[in-house]
Design an enzyme around this catalytic site. Sequence first.
Site, PDB file in Angstrom:
ATOM      1  CG  MET A  59      49.642  17.164  14.251  1.00 29.50           C
ATOM      2  SD  MET A  59      49.246  15.713  13.249  1.00 29.50           S
ATOM      3  CE  MET A  59      50.888  15.099  12.870  1.00 29.50           C
ATOM      4  CG  ASP A  61      50.537  17.123  22.327  1.00 27.61           C
ATOM      5  OD1 ASP A  61      51.623  17.460  21.857  1.00 27.61           O
ATOM      6  OD2 ASP A  61      50.121  17.512  23.440  1.00 27.61           O
ATOM      7  CD1 TRP A  85      51.640  24.473  19.580  1.00 31.06           C
ATOM      8  CD2 TRP A  85      51.533  26.586  20.308  1.00 31.06           C
ATOM      9  NE1 TRP A  85      50.834  24.502  20.689  1.00 31.06           N
ATOM     10  CE2 TRP A  85      50.756  25.783  21.161  1.00 31.06           C
ATOM     11  CE3 TRP A  85      51.609  27.951  20.569  1.00 31.06           C
ATOM     12  CZ2 TRP A  85      50.064  26.286  22.255  1.00 31.06           C
ATOM     13  CZ3 TRP A  85      50.921  28.466  21.663  1.00 31.06           C
ATOM     14  CH2 TRP A  85      50.160  27.636  22.498  1.00 31.06           C
ATOM     15  CG  PHE A 117      46.246  23.607  25.345  1.00 32.68           C
ATOM     16  CD1 PHE A 117      46.134  24.473  24.279  1.00 32.68           C
ATOM     17  CD2 PHE A 117      47.269  23.835  26.263  1.00 32.68           C
ATOM     18  CE1 PHE A 117      47.020  25.541  24.122  1.00 32.68           C
ATOM     19  CE2 PHE A 117      48.153  24.887  26.117  1.00 32.68           C
ATOM     20  CZ  PHE A 117      48.036  25.745  25.061  1.00 32.68           C
ATOM     21  CG  ASP A 185      48.154  17.866  28.341  1.00 33.04           C
ATOM     22  OD1 ASP A 185      47.529  18.744  27.711  1.00 33.04           O
ATOM     23  OD2 ASP A 185      49.385  17.910  28.523  1.00 33.04           O
ATOM     24  CD  GLU A 237      53.823  19.696  28.205  1.00 35.62           C
ATOM     25  OE1 GLU A 237      53.417  20.861  28.164  1.00 35.62           O
ATOM     26  OE2 GLU A 237      54.517  19.200  27.307  1.00 35.62           O
TER      27      GLU A 237
HETATM   28  C1  FRU Z   1      52.347  18.826  24.852  1.00 36.68           C
HETATM   29  C2  FRU Z   1      51.549  20.092  25.065  1.00 36.68           C
HETATM   30  C3  FRU Z   1      50.386  19.819  25.996  1.00 36.68           C
HETATM   31  C4  FRU Z   1      49.394  20.894  25.618  1.00 36.68           C
HETATM   32  C5  FRU Z   1      49.612  20.998  24.123  1.00 36.68           C
HETATM   33  C6  FRU Z   1      49.423  22.389  23.585  1.00 36.68           C
HETATM   34  O1  FRU Z   1      53.079  18.816  23.692  1.00 36.68           O
HETATM   35  O2  FRU Z   1      52.393  21.102  25.573  1.00 36.68           O
HETATM   36  O3  FRU Z   1      50.725  19.826  27.365  1.00 36.68           O
HETATM   37  O4  FRU Z   1      48.089  20.538  25.943  1.00 36.68           O
HETATM   38  O5  FRU Z   1      50.935  20.567  23.871  1.00 36.68           O
HETATM   39  O6  FRU Z   1      49.471  22.398  22.183  1.00 36.68           O
END
Ligand code: FRU
Length: 524
Positions: A59, A61, A85, A117, A185, A237
Amino acid sequence: MPHYIMPFAPLRLRAAAWTAPVLLALAFLSAWPAAAQPEPSYAERYRPQYHFTPAVNWMNDPNGLVWFDGEYHLFYQYNPFGTRWGHMSWGHAVSPDMLRWEHLPVAIPETDSVMAFSGSAVVDWNNTSGFGAEDNPPLVAIYTGHYRERRLQAQYIAWSVDRGRTWTPYEGNPVLDEGMADFRDPKVFWYAPEEKWVMVVALSVDRKVHLYSSKDLKSWTFLSAFGPAGNVTGIWECPDLFELPVENRPGETRWVLDVDNGGAAVAGGSGGQYFVGHFDGTAFEAEHEDTRWVDYGKDFYAAISWSDVPPEDGRRLWVGWLNNWTYAGDIPTDPWRSAQSLPRSLSLRADALGDIRLVQRPVEELQTLRETHRRLDARPIAEGEQDLTAEGIAGAAMELVVELEIGDASEVGLKVRQGEGEETVIGYDALRKKAFVNRYGSGEKEFHPAFADLFEASLDASDGRVKLHVFVDWSSVEVFADDGAVAFSSQIFPSPDSDGVSVYAKGGAARLASLDMWTLASVW
Ligand code: FRU
C-alpha cells in the site's frame, strides 16, 4: 527521478484463476518460490494494532477520502499482486470512526494500459455529473491514469451509486489531458460561493500545482498556477487545498495549500510542506515565503483530507502514508507493506511572531481504544534515567500524555519501546531548543542505510515545560508536541518484548509534572 519511471521488475506473474493450481503443481515439482499468499493473522511481528494496514500486499498513498452515509471511506494505492509497488489500483475500506475498518474489494483496478494513481473522491450532492439521481447522489472518484506504454498522465473519473461498493469508469475518460508526463494526484472540492468544482493537481517535476474548475466533474477549465515556491528540491505530489479556522484569532480563517515533496523533505526523502494564504475561487496566494513542514519525522507522506465530513462535525481530517519512498520497499513486514498514519484533525494557530501555522491533533475517536489507565504523580527526574516499567508504565500499543519541566537539565525526555539494547527516544534539547525523536536504537534498521536517524524540530518551550502526546504501536511512534504545533511520525521495528518506558534528564535535574498512560486496544 520519480520512482515509477524506474524500470519495473522484469516479470510479475498476474494472479489469474489458472495460476494457483499451476503454481502449486510447480511448487511440488521444483520448489517454485512464489507460493500462495500467507493468511494474515493480524498478530504478525510488527503488525500495527490500531493503524490501518491492508491484510496483505503493498500500500502507499491514501486516496479518495470521503465521508458518506455514516461511513469514512479510505481508498489507497494498492498492489493486489505483491508486497512491492506495482499494478497500482485503489484498495478500499470503510469505517464508522476512522479506526475500525471493514476491508472491501479493490474499488478501481488497473487496466491493461492504465494504472490508477492517486486522487480524491467527492459526494456529488447536486448530481452535477448526472451519474446518479437527485435522491441518490453519486460518489465520484477523480484520479490519475498513468499510462504504462507512454509517458503520459491524465485525469480520470469513476462513479458509484451504491455507497462506494461498485465503481464504473466514465466512458469519456480521460476528463483532463494536457499531454504531460508528470501531471497527477487531483484533489477536488466544491467551492460553494461559485457553485463549482475546483481541482488542485501537481505538475510534479515543474514543482507547481494547477487549479482547474468544472460544473459537472467531466469538463475542466484552467484557472491558475501556483509555484515553484517553498521547497523545490524534490518533486511535488499529492496536493490538497482547504480553508481552516485560526483557533486563537476568532473569526479568522486562512486557506492551506498542502503539497508533498518527494525526495528532499525536512527529514530526508518524502515529506509534506504547506503554504498558508488566500484563495478567491480562482487563485491561491501564499502569505509567506519560508518553507513550512507538515511533519518532522520521516514517515508522513501524501496526506489528503476527507471530503464531505458533515458540517455539524466541522472537522478537517486527514491521514498520511506512514512511510517514505527512500526505504518503503525494504521495510521488514510481511505479508503486507505499509500503514496509514493516525487520523488527525487540523487547524491553524498564530505563533508568538504572528505567523499562522498548521496544528495537527490525533482525533478524539482514539480515546475509544483506551484500556488500562495509569497516572504518575509529579516527581523529580534526577540526572540519569528512571525506569517506569515497574510502576506499570509499559506497552507496545499505548498512548502517553506527558508534561516535563526542563529545570536545569540540558536535555529531558522519554524513552519508549525499551528493551534489550533497544529504545526510541523522544526528547527536548534545551540548549538548542529542539524537540527530537531518535530511532537509531529503535530496533531492526539494517534493511536500509537511511532508516536509522534522528529527527528534530524547533520548539520554544519558553515556559520551561514540554508537553508531549505520544502514540506507540507495534511498528510506529507518532509524537505531537506543543498541543499539535509539531508532529513527528516514525516507523520503528523493535522486538515485541521491548515494551519499557523511562524518563531521563541530562546535564542537570528536570521534573515530571504529569504522566498519563493508556494501553490501547487492537482493532483487529
Ligand atoms: C505519491 C505517488 C503519487 C502517485 C502514486 C503512485 O506517493 O508517487 O504521486 O500518484 O504515488 O503510486
